[in-house]
Structures are given as C-alpha cells and as structure tokens.
Design an enzyme around this catalytic site. Structure first.
Site, mmCIF file in Angstrom:
data_model
loop_
_atom_site.group_PDB
_atom_site.id
_atom_site.type_symbol
_atom_site.label_atom_id
_atom_site.label_comp_id
_atom_site.label_asym_id
_atom_site.label_seq_id
_atom_site.Cartn_x
_atom_site.Cartn_y
_atom_site.Cartn_z
ATOM 1 N N LYS A 13 3.406 1.980 8.117
ATOM 2 C CA LYS A 13 4.986 1.831 8.324
ATOM 3 C C LYS A 13 5.630 2.641 7.208
ATOM 4 C CE LYS A 13 3.612 -2.199 6.982
ATOM 5 N NZ LYS A 13 2.294 -2.349 6.432
ATOM 6 N N ARG A 88 6.576 -10.850 5.219
ATOM 7 C CA ARG A 88 5.595 -11.265 5.627
ATOM 8 C C ARG A 88 4.836 -12.930 6.309
ATOM 9 N NH1 ARG A 88 2.429 -7.026 2.279
ATOM 10 N NH2 ARG A 88 3.932 -5.317 2.184
ATOM 11 N N ARG A 127 -5.546 7.721 1.454
ATOM 12 C CA ARG A 127 -4.354 7.623 0.598
ATOM 13 C C ARG A 127 -3.348 7.726 -1.112
ATOM 14 N NH1 ARG A 127 -0.532 2.613 2.231
ATOM 15 N NH2 ARG A 127 -1.934 1.445 0.735
ATOM 16 N N ARG A 162 -3.496 3.837 -5.273
ATOM 17 C CA ARG A 162 -2.842 2.643 -5.768
ATOM 18 C C ARG A 162 -4.351 2.103 -5.893
ATOM 19 N NH1 ARG A 162 0.751 0.276 -0.518
ATOM 20 N NH2 ARG A 162 -0.545 -1.034 -0.977
ATOM 21 N N ARG A 173 -6.582 -8.300 1.939
ATOM 22 C CA ARG A 173 -5.199 -7.564 2.571
ATOM 23 C C ARG A 173 -4.927 -7.791 3.937
ATOM 24 N NH1 ARG A 173 -4.581 -2.019 -0.350
ATOM 25 N NH2 ARG A 173 -1.984 -2.234 0.915
HETATM 26 P P1 AP5 Z 1 1.385 4.303 5.533
HETATM 27 O O1 AP5 Z 1 1.968 4.263 5.788
HETATM 28 O O2 AP5 Z 1 1.069 4.422 3.864
HETATM 29 O O3 AP5 Z 1 0.690 2.537 5.717
HETATM 30 P P2 AP5 Z 1 1.693 1.355 5.486
HETATM 31 O O4 AP5 Z 1 1.550 0.346 6.672
HETATM 32 O O5 AP5 Z 1 2.334 1.416 4.831
HETATM 33 O O6 AP5 Z 1 0.499 0.586 4.407
HETATM 34 P P3 AP5 Z 1 0.018 -0.351 3.537
HETATM 35 O O7 AP5 Z 1 -1.124 -0.188 2.951
HETATM 36 O O8 AP5 Z 1 1.974 0.798 1.986
HETATM 37 O O9 AP5 Z 1 1.016 -1.295 3.681
HETATM 38 P P4 AP5 Z 1 1.072 -2.741 2.855
HETATM 39 O O10 AP5 Z 1 1.889 -3.465 2.938
HETATM 40 O O11 AP5 Z 1 -0.213 -3.454 2.549
HETATM 41 O O12 AP5 Z 1 1.119 -2.710 1.702
HETATM 42 P P5 AP5 Z 1 2.952 -3.094 0.742
HETATM 43 O O13 AP5 Z 1 2.848 -1.978 -0.466
HETATM 44 O O14 AP5 Z 1 3.748 -3.232 1.243
HETATM 45 O O15 AP5 Z 1 -0.098 5.225 5.306
HETATM 46 C C1 AP5 Z 1 -1.391 4.377 4.825
HETATM 47 C C2 AP5 Z 1 -1.956 6.309 5.276
HETATM 48 O O16 AP5 Z 1 -2.338 6.200 6.258
HETATM 49 C C3 AP5 Z 1 -1.298 6.926 4.874
HETATM 50 O O17 AP5 Z 1 -2.239 7.494 3.867
HETATM 51 C C4 AP5 Z 1 -0.680 7.907 5.163
HETATM 52 O O18 AP5 Z 1 -0.799 9.209 5.722
HETATM 53 C C5 AP5 Z 1 -2.135 7.873 6.463
HETATM 54 N N1 AP5 Z 1 -1.437 7.607 8.008
HETATM 55 C C6 AP5 Z 1 -0.166 7.051 8.427
HETATM 56 N N2 AP5 Z 1 0.264 7.242 9.643
HETATM 57 C C7 AP5 Z 1 -1.388 7.704 10.425
HETATM 58 C C8 AP5 Z 1 -1.295 8.337 11.798
HETATM 59 N N3 AP5 Z 1 -0.158 8.110 12.263
HETATM 60 N N4 AP5 Z 1 -2.175 8.905 11.710
HETATM 61 C C9 AP5 Z 1 -3.398 9.565 10.394
HETATM 62 N N5 AP5 Z 1 -2.840 9.130 9.420
HETATM 63 C C10 AP5 Z 1 -1.560 8.436 8.765
HETATM 64 O O19 AP5 Z 1 2.361 -3.882 -0.118
HETATM 65 C C11 AP5 Z 1 1.511 -4.126 -1.251
HETATM 66 C C12 AP5 Z 1 1.113 -6.132 -1.694
HETATM 67 O O20 AP5 Z 1 2.606 -5.923 -2.590
HETATM 68 C C13 AP5 Z 1 0.981 -6.565 -1.446
HETATM 69 O O21 AP5 Z 1 -0.336 -6.533 -0.474
HETATM 70 C C14 AP5 Z 1 1.564 -8.327 -1.310
HETATM 71 O O22 AP5 Z 1 0.604 -8.668 -3.010
HETATM 72 C C15 AP5 Z 1 2.601 -7.401 -2.524
HETATM 73 N N6 AP5 Z 1 3.659 -7.537 -1.747
HETATM 74 C C16 AP5 Z 1 4.424 -6.328 -0.630
HETATM 75 N N7 AP5 Z 1 5.954 -7.251 -0.150
HETATM 76 C C17 AP5 Z 1 5.785 -8.603 0.027
HETATM 77 C C18 AP5 Z 1 6.360 -9.154 0.582
HETATM 78 N N8 AP5 Z 1 6.871 -9.447 1.700
HETATM 79 N N9 AP5 Z 1 5.520 -10.838 0.150
HETATM 80 C C19 AP5 Z 1 4.486 -10.899 -0.478
HETATM 81 N N10 AP5 Z 1 4.185 -10.173 -0.880
HETATM 82 C C20 AP5 Z 1 4.614 -8.694 -0.421
#
Ligand code: AP5
Length: 215
Positions: A13, A88, A127, A162, A173
């Site tokens: 994403k 979410r 990552r 991270r 997660r």
């Molecule tokens: P990347 O693009 O970074 O993946 P992502 O889908 O953004 O994954 P996240 O881990 O950031 O999502 P998340 O939802 O768990 O974390 P968030 O920060 O929102 O890609 C991942 C890796 O793969 C990268 O290295 C990339 O280079 C590689 N890649 C990408 N596409 C590829 C491809 N096609 N082929 C090969 N490699 C590829 O949330 C973190 C925490 O914050 C949560 O756990 C929670 O505690 C809190 N939080 C955040 N939002 C909320 C909410 N709305 N409500 C409650 N708590 C929340």
C-alpha cells in the site's frame, strides 16, 4: 481522486501510494506514518501508541478518527487524497463515511491489494525506509538504485528498519488484519466501491494494474 488503500501489512500500500503521489500530486495520508511522527516527537499520543504498535495491535478508533479528521482539513487535500492503512475497523469505516458526508468529499474507490500471505513476512522483514524522506525500499525486492532516487539531503538514503517489522509482531499484525480489517472488504463491496488489485507481482506491474483499476 479520493481513495482508500486496503490490504494486509506488507501488501504494498505504502509503496504504491508514494508512486501515485508523484504521478497525481495528491497527498498520501498514512495513519501508520502519522502515528510514527507522534512517537518520534514524543507526544502523549505517541507514548501511548508506541506500546500498542510494538505489540502489533490497533490504536483505538476515536484517536485515529480524530487524527484523520484533522489531517483531512488541510488545504492539500482539496484535489484528493490516498488514505493508506485507514480505515481498519468497521467503526473507523463508519466514522469515515460520516466525516466525508459532512465535508462533501465522497470516496471514489477502495483498492484492495491482494498478496499471497506466505510472501508477506519475507517482504516485511526486508523492508527498509529512508530516515529522512520516508521512501520505502527492500533488501530482497527493491534495493536502493544507483544513483539514489532522492536529491538533496537524501542523496545517500539513511536506511532504518521499523521496530514493528520483527517476525513476532508481524505475525500478530497479520492476525489483527484478518480479524478486524478483512470485514471491510464486504463493507466496501456492498457499497460498490471495491476494486481488487493482484499485488503479487513486480512493483511496475502492480503500478500498472492499480492505474487500470482507477481509470
Ligand atoms: P509496503 O508498501 O511498505 O507495505 P504496506 O502495505 O504499506 O505495509 P505496512 O506494513 O506499512 O502496513 P501496515 O498496515 O501494517 O503498517 P502501518 O504503518 O499502516 O511494502 C512492504 C515491503 O515490500 C517494502 O519493503 C516494499 O519495498 C516491498 N514491496 C512492495 N511492493 C512490492 C512488490 N510488488 N514486489 C516486491 N516487493 C514489494 O501501521 C503500523 C501500525 O500502526 C499498526 O500495526 C497499528 O498499530 C497502527 N495503526 C496504523 N493505522 C491504524 C489505524 N487505522 N487504526 C489503528 N491502528 C493503526
């Protein structure tokens, strides 16, 4: 363009949002990034959120909705926005519906990034992000190109991992995603907003599929 990116941790994403920002000039609003900024700044919310994020759990809905409401009031959202990793939970989605109705900015689409769950842990463990500009790379699949992509201060990206990208927290997660976020697929399908992108492919292919789904 007003869109939501939905998908498991590591489904791509954030990576695709950064590309859309460059191509369409609309902001990426990542609730994860907003929370990490609070942690970095040592705010009261950041101190509370850190323990929750490190445990792989979700921050409470009221806090998240308040943060998004404030962010959506900024001028740069006038032409659109990408909500990355929000909503979410069903209460967050209902809260977003109410907020967008109030400000008369309905969603155009919700994009679901689909990836084989087996691949997610490998992607996440590889990552790394630039500590200065936040750009995302991957030691296995998306190494820093030569020359590096950002000029100025990030000419040599300072890569960090991270704290929640360790195997135990990622496993949690993924469980939380399945239990609390997956129900949103039916929620948005029922509203006729859901677009599904097969994100189990190289970055460029996923970017093309994403653009096609939004055309
Ligand atoms: P990347 O693009 O970074 O993946 P992502 O889908 O953004 O994954 P996240 O881990 O950031 O999502 P998340 O939802 O768990 O974390 P968030 O920060 O929102 O890609 C991942 C890796 O793969 C990268 O290295 C990339 O280079 C590689 N890649 C990408 N596409 C590829 C491809 N096609 N082929 C090969 N490699 C590829 O949330 C973190 C925490 O914050 C949560 O756990 C929670 O505690 C809190 N939080 C955040 N939002 C909320 C909410 N709305 N409500 C409650 N708590 C929340």
């Amino acid at each position: 363009m007003r869109i939501v990116f939905l998908g498991a941790p590591g489904s791509g994403k954030g990576t695709q949002a950064q590309r859309l920002v460059e191509r369409h000039g609309i902001p990426q609003i990542s609730t994860g990034d907003l929370l990490r900024a609070h942690v970095r700044d040592g705010t009261e919310l950041g101190r509370r959120a850190k323990a929750i994020m490190d445990a792989g759990q979700l921050v409470d809905d009221a806090t998240i909705l308040g943060m998004v409401r404030e962010r959506l009031s900024a001028d740069d959202t006038a032409r659109g926005f990408i909500l990355d990793g929000f909503p979410r939970t069903i209460p967050q989605a209902e809260g977003l519906d109410a907020l967008l109705a109030e400000i008369r900015k309905p969603l155009r689409a919700v994009v679901l990034f689909e990836v084989d769950p087996q691949l997610l842990i490998k992607r996440i463990s590889g990552r790394r992000s630039c500590q200065d500009c936040g750009r995302v790379f991957n030691v296995h699949t998306a190494p820093v190109p030569v020359p590096p992509p950002c000029g100025g201060q990030c000419a040599t990206p300072r890569l960090v991992q991270r704290p929640d990208d360790n195997e135990a927290t990622v496993t949690k997660r993924l469980e939380v995603y399945e239990a609390q976020t997956q129900p949103l697929i039916g929620f948005y399908r029922g509203r006729g907003l859901l677009k599904t992108v097969d994100a189990d492919a190289p970055l460029e292919t996923v970017a093309e599929r994403l653009e096609a789904s939004l055309a």
